[in-house]
Write an enzyme that holds these catalytic residues in place. Structure first.
Site, PDB file in Angstrom:
ATOM      1  N   ARG A 272     -53.559  -4.493   4.352  1.00 26.80           N
ATOM      2  CA  ARG A 272     -52.274  -3.822   3.877  1.00 26.80           C
ATOM      3  C   ARG A 272     -52.173  -3.669   2.459  1.00 26.80           C
ATOM      4  O   ARG A 272     -51.931  -2.863   1.757  1.00 26.80           O
ATOM      5  CB  ARG A 272     -51.047  -4.482   4.424  1.00 26.80           C
ATOM      6  CG  ARG A 272     -50.543  -3.997   5.793  1.00 26.80           C
ATOM      7  CD  ARG A 272     -49.288  -4.867   6.144  1.00 26.80           C
ATOM      8  NE  ARG A 272     -49.065  -5.003   7.577  1.00 26.80           N
ATOM      9  CZ  ARG A 272     -48.681  -3.740   8.268  1.00 26.80           C
ATOM     10  NH1 ARG A 272     -48.717  -2.676   7.748  1.00 26.80           N
ATOM     11  NH2 ARG A 272     -48.728  -3.948   9.526  1.00 26.80           N
TER      12      ARG A 272
ATOM     13  N   SER B  19     -29.311   5.553   8.592  1.00 22.45           N
ATOM     14  CA  SER B  19     -28.917   4.778   7.392  1.00 22.45           C
ATOM     15  C   SER B  19     -30.128   5.253   6.321  1.00 22.45           C
ATOM     16  O   SER B  19     -31.178   5.428   6.551  1.00 22.45           O
ATOM     17  CB  SER B  19     -28.937   3.360   7.771  1.00 22.45           C
ATOM     18  OG  SER B  19     -28.182   2.939   8.446  1.00 22.45           O
TER      19      SER B  19
ATOM     20  N   HIS C 215     -33.755   5.493   7.912  1.00 19.10           N
ATOM     21  CA  HIS C 215     -33.855   4.712   9.381  1.00 19.10           C
ATOM     22  C   HIS C 215     -32.868   5.086  10.349  1.00 19.10           C
ATOM     23  O   HIS C 215     -31.787   5.344  10.258  1.00 19.10           O
ATOM     24  CB  HIS C 215     -33.712   3.260   8.978  1.00 19.10           C
ATOM     25  CG  HIS C 215     -33.922   2.445  10.136  1.00 19.10           C
ATOM     26  ND1 HIS C 215     -35.178   2.031  10.675  1.00 19.10           N
ATOM     27  CD2 HIS C 215     -33.267   1.814  11.111  1.00 19.10           C
ATOM     28  CE1 HIS C 215     -35.283   1.576  11.764  1.00 19.10           C
ATOM     29  NE2 HIS C 215     -33.789   1.100  12.101  1.00 19.10           N
TER      30      HIS C 215
ATOM     31  N   GLU D  50     -38.079  -6.682   2.718  1.00 23.44           N
ATOM     32  CA  GLU D  50     -37.458  -7.023   4.221  1.00 23.44           C
ATOM     33  C   GLU D  50     -37.337  -5.884   4.901  1.00 23.44           C
ATOM     34  O   GLU D  50     -36.789  -4.754   4.565  1.00 23.44           O
ATOM     35  CB  GLU D  50     -36.203  -7.960   4.125  1.00 23.44           C
ATOM     36  CG  GLU D  50     -36.218  -8.721   5.549  1.00 23.44           C
ATOM     37  CD  GLU D  50     -34.507  -9.548   5.614  1.00 23.44           C
ATOM     38  OE1 GLU D  50     -34.236  -9.853   6.657  1.00 23.44           O
ATOM     39  OE2 GLU D  50     -34.224  -9.777   4.329  1.00 23.44           O
ATOM     40  N   LEU D  51     -38.008  -5.726   6.043  1.00 24.46           N
ATOM     41  CA  LEU D  51     -37.980  -4.455   6.686  1.00 24.46           C
ATOM     42  C   LEU D  51     -36.861  -3.742   7.265  1.00 24.46           C
ATOM     43  O   LEU D  51     -36.002  -4.541   7.898  1.00 24.46           O
ATOM     44  CB  LEU D  51     -38.966  -4.555   8.192  1.00 24.46           C
ATOM     45  CG  LEU D  51     -39.288  -3.378   8.958  1.00 24.46           C
ATOM     46  CD1 LEU D  51     -40.023  -2.147   8.232  1.00 24.46           C
ATOM     47  CD2 LEU D  51     -39.590  -3.777  10.474  1.00 24.46           C
ATOM     48  N   ASP D  52     -36.468  -2.409   6.815  1.00 23.86           N
ATOM     49  CA  ASP D  52     -35.154  -1.910   7.134  1.00 23.86           C
ATOM     50  C   ASP D  52     -34.067  -2.754   6.630  1.00 23.86           C
ATOM     51  O   ASP D  52     -32.915  -2.432   7.154  1.00 23.86           O
ATOM     52  CB  ASP D  52     -35.123  -1.576   8.703  1.00 23.86           C
ATOM     53  CG  ASP D  52     -36.177  -0.675   9.103  1.00 23.86           C
ATOM     54  OD1 ASP D  52     -36.625   0.255   8.508  1.00 23.86           O
ATOM     55  OD2 ASP D  52     -36.742  -1.004  10.338  1.00 23.86           O
TER      56      ASP D  52
ATOM     57  N   ASN E 181     -35.370   4.933   1.757  1.00 19.54           N
ATOM     58  CA  ASN E 181     -35.942   5.016   3.239  1.00 19.54           C
ATOM     59  C   ASN E 181     -34.912   5.647   3.944  1.00 19.54           C
ATOM     60  O   ASN E 181     -33.633   5.381   3.811  1.00 19.54           O
ATOM     61  CB  ASN E 181     -36.479   3.665   3.773  1.00 19.54           C
ATOM     62  CG  ASN E 181     -36.991   3.857   5.073  1.00 19.54           C
ATOM     63  OD1 ASN E 181     -37.781   4.677   5.442  1.00 19.54           O
ATOM     64  ND2 ASN E 181     -36.630   3.164   6.022  1.00 19.54           N
TER      65      ASN E 181
ATOM     66  N   ILE F 138     -45.618  -0.432   7.366  1.00 16.53           N
ATOM     67  CA  ILE F 138     -44.884  -1.594   6.758  1.00 16.53           C
ATOM     68  C   ILE F 138     -45.546  -1.846   5.504  1.00 16.53           C
ATOM     69  O   ILE F 138     -46.769  -1.847   5.320  1.00 16.53           O
ATOM     70  CB  ILE F 138     -44.980  -2.913   7.563  1.00 16.53           C
ATOM     71  CG1 ILE F 138     -44.320  -2.548   9.058  1.00 16.53           C
ATOM     72  CG2 ILE F 138     -44.495  -4.107   7.044  1.00 16.53           C
ATOM     73  CD1 ILE F 138     -44.403  -3.890  10.211  1.00 16.53           C
ATOM     74  N   LEU F 139     -44.526  -1.905   4.587  1.00 18.56           N
ATOM     75  CA  LEU F 139     -45.083  -2.016   3.213  1.00 18.56           C
ATOM     76  C   LEU F 139     -45.167  -3.517   2.708  1.00 18.56           C
ATOM     77  O   LEU F 139     -44.186  -4.431   3.069  1.00 18.56           O
ATOM     78  CB  LEU F 139     -44.388  -1.106   2.260  1.00 18.56           C
ATOM     79  CG  LEU F 139     -43.927   0.370   2.585  1.00 18.56           C
ATOM     80  CD1 LEU F 139     -42.710   0.869   2.109  1.00 18.56           C
ATOM     81  CD2 LEU F 139     -45.355   0.810   2.319  1.00 18.56           C
TER      82      LEU F 139
ATOM     83  N   THR G 123     -36.435  -3.090   0.018  1.00 14.97           N
ATOM     84  CA  THR G 123     -36.530  -4.256  -0.243  1.00 14.97           C
ATOM     85  C   THR G 123     -37.847  -4.684   0.690  1.00 14.97           C
ATOM     86  O   THR G 123     -38.131  -4.069   1.454  1.00 14.97           O
ATOM     87  CB  THR G 123     -35.519  -5.254  -0.171  1.00 14.97           C
ATOM     88  OG1 THR G 123     -34.989  -5.278   1.166  1.00 14.97           O
ATOM     89  CG2 THR G 123     -34.234  -4.753  -1.052  1.00 14.97           C
TER      90      THR G 123
ATOM     91  N   GLY H 286     -42.502  15.514   9.442  1.00 17.25           N
ATOM     92  CA  GLY H 286     -42.142  15.695   8.319  1.00 17.25           C
ATOM     93  C   GLY H 286     -40.763  16.476   8.244  1.00 17.25           C
ATOM     94  O   GLY H 286     -40.443  17.139   7.363  1.00 17.25           O
TER      95      GLY H 286
ATOM     96  N   ASN I 158     -37.611  15.501   7.956  1.00 17.89           N
ATOM     97  CA  ASN I 158     -36.775  15.155   6.660  1.00 17.89           C
ATOM     98  C   ASN I 158     -37.083  15.778   5.375  1.00 17.89           C
ATOM     99  O   ASN I 158     -36.326  16.201   4.560  1.00 17.89           O
ATOM    100  CB  ASN I 158     -36.553  13.741   6.827  1.00 17.89           C
ATOM    101  CG  ASN I 158     -35.470  13.377   7.913  1.00 17.89           C
ATOM    102  OD1 ASN I 158     -34.277  13.565   7.539  1.00 17.89           O
ATOM    103  ND2 ASN I 158     -35.837  12.578   9.034  1.00 17.89           N
TER     104      ASN I 158
END
Ligand code: GRF
Length: 209
Positions: free
Chosen positions: A62, A133, A106, A140-142, A104, A89-90, A138, A12, A14
């Site tokens: 999930r 970044s 990354h 789609e991951l990252d 997010n 992963i959401l 969205t 944690g 960040n």
């Protein structure tokens, strides 16, 4: 006042940088985790911030986990949900529910090196620069519109740990700034781009000379 909910899975650091920045007009409503033993939860609790955890292993899908997580998050009426080292992963449902108010961090210069082991992969690929970044999330991951990027050199002799530490120092500066920009209404999404009036006026401070 903008309510912010931060999701973490571990250390944690960040999240600590965002909390410690004491951003004007921002209230850290809660820090949530999928791991009860996440070190960051104890840090936040010691500072009087509401903390909760929900173990993803207690759910058989999930979708079920994300649904329960959304209920917990929404109880704090967030204006912004911040993924700060949240290692799950959401589902598309989760991403759609928080569209435009979910960000997010990354540890790569997206769109390069989505997924895991980013520093190792950047070194193996022979990259001369690496970085982090911050982006809107969205399904789609990252992927998703990029808010800010920080760049560091890759030095001869770097390994994944030394490069990670150099990138992390930049993450800690960039993330609070991105949250402040969001809270101040300075970020506008146009297609896949994020327009930031202040950055455009000041010039991008995050690039290497
Ligand atoms: C950071 O490197 C972040 O970019 C990545 O996971 C790490 C989390 O570190 N998504 P911390 O928990 O914020 O210390």
């Amino acid at each position: 006042m903008k309510n912010i909910v931060i999701l973490i899975s571990g250390r944690g650091s960040n999240m600590q940088a965002i909390v410690s920045a004491a951003i004007p007009n921002v209230r850290i409503a809660a820090v949530l985790s999928n791991r009860a033993d996440a070190a960051g939860l104890a840090w936040a609790a010691e500072r009087g911030i509401a903390t909760e955890s929900l173990n993803h292993k207690d759910f058989d899908s999930r979708f079920a986990f994300d649904t329960a997580m959304m209920e917990k998050i929404d109880a704090y009426a967030p204006d912004l949900v911040v993924l700060a080292g949240f290692m799950r992963i959401l589902t598309p449902q989760f991403c759609a529910h928080y569209e435009g108010r979910l960000i997010n961090i990354h540890p790569s210069l997206l769109p390069s090196f989505t997924g895991l082991h980013t520093h190792e992969r950047a070194i193996e690929a022979g990259c001369r620069v690496a970085g982090c970044s911050i982006h809107f999330v969205t399904a789609e991951l990252d992927c998703g519109p990029i808010i800010a990027q920080g760049v560091v050199p890759v030095l001869d002799g770097d390994n994944a740990d030394t490069l990670a530490a150099r990138v992390l120092a930049v993450e800690h500066k960039l993330f609070p700034q991105a949250v402040a920009d969001f809270a101040a209404g300075r970020l506008k999404i146009e297609g896949n781009r994020v327009i930031n009036q202040q950055r455009n006026a000041a010039g991008d401070q995050n690039l290497l000379a």
